[in-house]
Design an enzyme around this catalytic site. Structure first.
Site, PDB file in Angstrom:
ATOM      1  N   SER A   1       6.816 115.274  26.168  1.00 49.75           N
ATOM      2  CA  SER A   1       5.828 114.734  25.231  1.00 49.75           C
ATOM      3  C   SER A   1       5.787 115.506  23.926  1.00 49.75           C
ATOM      4  O   SER A   1       5.184 115.052  22.954  1.00 49.75           O
ATOM      5  CB  SER A   1       4.439 114.775  25.864  1.00 49.75           C
ATOM      6  OG  SER A   1       4.082 116.125  26.134  1.00 49.75           O
TER       7      SER A   1
ATOM      8  N   ASN B   1      -7.717 123.409  19.683  1.00 50.50           N
ATOM      9  CA  ASN B   1      -7.962 122.128  20.349  1.00 50.50           C
ATOM     10  C   ASN B   1      -9.132 121.365  19.734  1.00 50.50           C
ATOM     11  O   ASN B   1      -9.001 120.193  19.371  1.00 50.50           O
ATOM     12  CB  ASN B   1      -8.236 122.343  21.842  1.00 50.50           C
ATOM     13  CG  ASN B   1      -7.025 122.855  22.594  1.00 50.50           C
ATOM     14  OD1 ASN B   1      -6.806 124.066  22.661  1.00 50.50           O
ATOM     15  ND2 ASN B   1      -6.224 121.962  23.152  1.00 50.50           N
ATOM     16  N   ASP B   2     -10.276 122.031  19.639  1.00 50.63           N
ATOM     17  CA  ASP B   2     -11.498 121.332  19.224  1.00 50.63           C
ATOM     18  C   ASP B   2     -11.558 121.068  17.726  1.00 50.63           C
ATOM     19  O   ASP B   2     -12.222 120.110  17.299  1.00 50.63           O
ATOM     20  CB  ASP B   2     -12.730 122.148  19.641  1.00 50.63           C
ATOM     21  CG  ASP B   2     -12.829 122.303  21.152  1.00 50.63           C
ATOM     22  OD1 ASP B   2     -12.362 121.388  21.862  1.00 50.63           O
ATOM     23  OD2 ASP B   2     -13.352 123.337  21.610  1.00 50.63           O
TER      24      ASP B   2
ATOM     25  N   SER C   1      -4.108 113.476  20.118  1.00 49.37           N
ATOM     26  CA  SER C   1      -3.459 113.887  21.353  1.00 49.37           C
ATOM     27  C   SER C   1      -2.009 114.187  21.008  1.00 49.37           C
ATOM     28  O   SER C   1      -1.484 113.655  20.031  1.00 49.37           O
ATOM     29  CB  SER C   1      -3.537 112.753  22.386  1.00 49.37           C
ATOM     30  OG  SER C   1      -2.609 112.946  23.436  1.00 49.37           O
ATOM     31  N   SER C   2      -1.368 115.018  21.821  1.00 47.97           N
ATOM     32  CA  SER C   2       0.074 115.190  21.620  1.00 47.97           C
ATOM     33  C   SER C   2       0.782 113.840  21.699  1.00 47.97           C
ATOM     34  O   SER C   2       1.800 113.608  21.037  1.00 47.97           O
ATOM     35  CB  SER C   2       0.658 116.121  22.691  1.00 47.97           C
ATOM     36  OG  SER C   2       0.090 117.409  22.600  1.00 47.97           O
TER      37      SER C   2
ATOM     38  N   THR D   1      47.168  95.287   6.335  1.00 48.64           N
ATOM     39  CA  THR D   1      46.486  94.845   7.546  1.00 48.64           C
ATOM     40  C   THR D   1      47.318  95.324   8.721  1.00 48.64           C
ATOM     41  O   THR D   1      48.545  95.307   8.665  1.00 48.64           O
ATOM     42  CB  THR D   1      46.352  93.308   7.587  1.00 48.64           C
ATOM     43  OG1 THR D   1      47.649  92.713   7.485  1.00 48.64           O
ATOM     44  CG2 THR D   1      45.480  92.815   6.433  1.00 48.64           C
ATOM     45  N   HIS D   2      46.653  95.802   9.772  1.00 49.10           N
ATOM     46  CA  HIS D   2      47.349  96.422  10.917  1.00 49.10           C
ATOM     47  C   HIS D   2      48.157  97.644  10.462  1.00 49.10           C
ATOM     48  O   HIS D   2      49.148  98.004  11.110  1.00 49.10           O
ATOM     49  CB  HIS D   2      48.286  95.428  11.613  1.00 49.10           C
ATOM     50  CG  HIS D   2      47.616  94.197  12.110  1.00 49.10           C
ATOM     51  ND1 HIS D   2      47.116  94.090  13.386  1.00 49.10           N
ATOM     52  CD2 HIS D   2      47.341  93.015  11.497  1.00 49.10           C
ATOM     53  CE1 HIS D   2      46.573  92.895  13.556  1.00 49.10           C
ATOM     54  NE2 HIS D   2      46.688  92.223  12.416  1.00 49.10           N
TER      55      HIS D   2
ATOM     56  N   SER E   1      46.765 125.484   4.650  1.00 54.37           N
ATOM     57  CA  SER E   1      47.459 126.050   5.797  1.00 54.37           C
ATOM     58  C   SER E   1      47.540 127.561   5.662  1.00 54.37           C
ATOM     59  O   SER E   1      47.688 128.092   4.556  1.00 54.37           O
ATOM     60  CB  SER E   1      48.868 125.468   5.910  1.00 54.37           C
ATOM     61  OG  SER E   1      49.611 126.122   6.918  1.00 54.37           O
TER      62      SER E   1
ATOM     63  N   LYS F   1      50.437 123.780   0.840  1.00 56.15           N
ATOM     64  CA  LYS F   1      49.862 122.618   1.528  1.00 56.15           C
ATOM     65  C   LYS F   1      48.378 122.503   1.180  1.00 56.15           C
ATOM     66  O   LYS F   1      47.633 123.480   1.221  1.00 56.15           O
ATOM     67  CB  LYS F   1      50.037 122.761   3.030  1.00 56.15           C
ATOM     68  CG  LYS F   1      49.723 121.509   3.825  1.00 56.15           C
ATOM     69  CD  LYS F   1      50.120 121.708   5.296  1.00 56.15           C
ATOM     70  CE  LYS F   1      50.003 120.418   6.093  1.00 56.15           C
ATOM     71  NZ  LYS F   1      48.610 119.966   6.199  1.00 56.15           N
TER      72      LYS F   1
ATOM     73  N   GLU G   1      37.660 114.724   5.722  1.00 53.14           N
ATOM     74  CA  GLU G   1      37.672 115.196   7.101  1.00 53.14           C
ATOM     75  C   GLU G   1      36.281 115.652   7.528  1.00 53.14           C
ATOM     76  O   GLU G   1      35.821 115.342   8.642  1.00 53.14           O
ATOM     77  CB  GLU G   1      38.667 116.352   7.242  1.00 53.14           C
ATOM     78  CG  GLU G   1      40.123 115.906   7.199  1.00 53.14           C
ATOM     79  CD  GLU G   1      41.103 117.065   7.229  1.00 53.14           C
ATOM     80  OE1 GLU G   1      42.311 116.794   7.351  1.00 53.14           O
ATOM     81  OE2 GLU G   1      40.669 118.232   7.133  1.00 53.14           O
TER      82      GLU G   1
END
Length: 461
Positions: free
Chosen positions: A99, A126-127, A134-135, A182-183, A313, A319, A326
């Site tokens: 909760s 609390n009071d 409430s939680s 495509t592909h 690299s 490189k 990425e």
């Protein structure tokens, strides 16, 4: 009790708490019980929960349910946390009571201690701090507040920035003609502007989806208290609370039309996570396209060159790798995984309460943060800075046998296929083979096979 600890007491008895800690007994019990990970609730969640406590104090003050001085001390203490102070006072593990009661009491106790120090008298966690709450409604509300605020302040502006970067880049490089694929295989030509426009539309659609789900996310559970009935809460509390938190955050929050829905389920948040996953898929697609287009520089596609940012690299000199796409792709993978966690957690709405709220909050807010940063990085360090390798584009276009598609209406599919195969086998430009195999003149073929014209669609003429 040692000099480094003090005794705090709650309904279960005494517990030792570090002397300098602002939290009290219930927080310490949670620290003792949940030593599971090194993950704690995100700062933006703690700040959102502090917004909840602050708006509740303002509401209780308006309803004359709390002493004026106590209310203002709570409001001031909440603002300190909202402004980023005392972040070390919220150490509870994400993997805690489902909760989020432990985190609710952690915030209540820190605020109560700060308010007590300000007044020189005791303020109850609390009071006083938790009055009218409430939680079970405060934690779902804090999840939705933190998500809505970070989306409005970070994610949506970041996506608009990425859209603008794509539009601006398209204006600069949009007229370059390239081989469509495509592909992963050669297809008809298109412009870079058309390709970038497709990316821009992906981001725009993802942003629109997020904006639409934020309407439901902005409808808050606060006022339902324990099970949704609003027990121990003033009948006007929810409406006044919503007004106060909307003013404080500058986000148009509303009161849920059904507290039982907002507390027993996390459907609105699951839907938002689903839209974040859709955005992650778009980011992944764009990142991968950039990596393919940048591949080489000699043995790959080599259509563009991303700005070199660091050596690629430790062993191969010279490189350079596509590090920003990425990184963005890894963000996308993380967000997709986060959505799976949120989906499973969203199923744990047992009767009147979901009991995986902390892990929902953690993953949702991480996704929003990661996507916000990745969108800006992708815009500024990849989209805006890449250069076009026009000679490579032209070389690939000139030998692309698929250009023969434009002659289908003139010579027929089978004859066109025969020419395409011969051009590919002999590694000659398609126009040379078409000139040999048809009755069309060179001038006619140059017009019919002009790659720029072919990007506009329709029947070549």
């Amino acid at each position: 009790m040692s000099g480094s600890h003090r005794i705090e007491t709650d309904s279960m008895g005494d517990v030792e708490v570090p002397q300098g800690a602002l939290y009290q007994a219930q927080t310490q019990r949670a620290i003792n019980n949940f030593s599971i990970s090194d993950l704690t609730m995100p700062d933006v969640f703690i700040q959102a929960l502090s917004y909840v406590k602050q708006a509740a104090a303002r509401t209780n003050l308006e309803l004359q349910l709390i002493d004026d001085k106590v209310a203002h001390a709570i409001i001031d203490s909440c603002q300190l946390i909202i402004d980023g102070a005392y972040s070390d006072q919220f150490p509870i593990d994400v993997f805690q009571t489902g909760s989020g009661t432990s985190s609710n009491m952690n915030v209540n106790e820190v605020i109560a201690t700060l308010a007590s120090q300000q007044l020189g008298t005791t303020v109850s966690p609390n009071d006083d701090v938790n009055r009218g709450q409430s939680s079970n409604d405060a934690i779902p509300t804090a999840i939705q507040v933190s998500a809505a605020v970070t989306c409005h302040q970070q994610l949506l502006p970041a996506l608009k920035h990425l859209e603008q970067a794509l539009e601006q880049k398209s204006q600069h490089v949009g007229e370059y003609v390239k081989t469509g694929r495509t592909h992963l295989m050669d297809a008809m030509p298109m412009t870079l502007g058309q390709e970038l426009g497709g990316w821009q539309s992906q981001i725009e659609h993802a942003r629109n989806g997020i904006e639409q789900t934020l309407d439901n996310v902005s409808a808050l559970a606060q006022g339902g208290t324990a099970v949704g009935t609003g027990i121990n809460t003033h009948p006007h509390f929810a409406a006044i609370f919503t007004k106060n938190i909307a003013i404080a955050t500058a986000v148009p929050f509303s009161t849920s039309s059904n507290f039982f829905y907002s507390m027993s389920s996390q459907d609105a948040v699951v839907a938002l996570s689903g839209q974040l996953k859709t955005l992650a898929v778009a980011i992944m697609k764009i990142s991968n396209d950039l990596r393919w287009m940048n591949s080489g520089p000699l043995a790959g596609l080599g259509e563009i060159e991303l700005k070199p940012l660091q050596p690629g690299s430790s062993i191969m000199p010279g490189k350079v790798n596509p590090v920003i796409p990425e990184a963005a792709a890894m963000v996308a993978a993380q967000v997709i995984g986060n959505d799976a966690t949120i989906t499973v957690a969203g199923q744990s709405g047992n009767f009147q309460l979901n009991v995986m709220l902390p892990v929902i909050a953690y993953n949702l807010l991480q996704s929003i943060s990661l996507l916000s940063t990745a969108a800006v990085q992708l815009a500024d360090k990849a989209i805006m800075t890449f250069t076009v390798r026009d000679e490579h584009l032209k070389q690939a276009l000139s030998k692309n046998p698929i250009l023969i598609t434009a002659l289908n209406p003139v010579i027929g599919y089978l004859k066109a296929a025969e020419i395409a195969k011969k051009a590919y086998k002999e590694q000659l430009p398609i126009i040379d083979i078409a000139e040999q195999e048809t009755n069309l003149s060179r001038a006619e073929l140059e017009s019919l096979l002009d790659p720029k014209k072919l990007t506009q669609g329709g029947i070549a003429n």
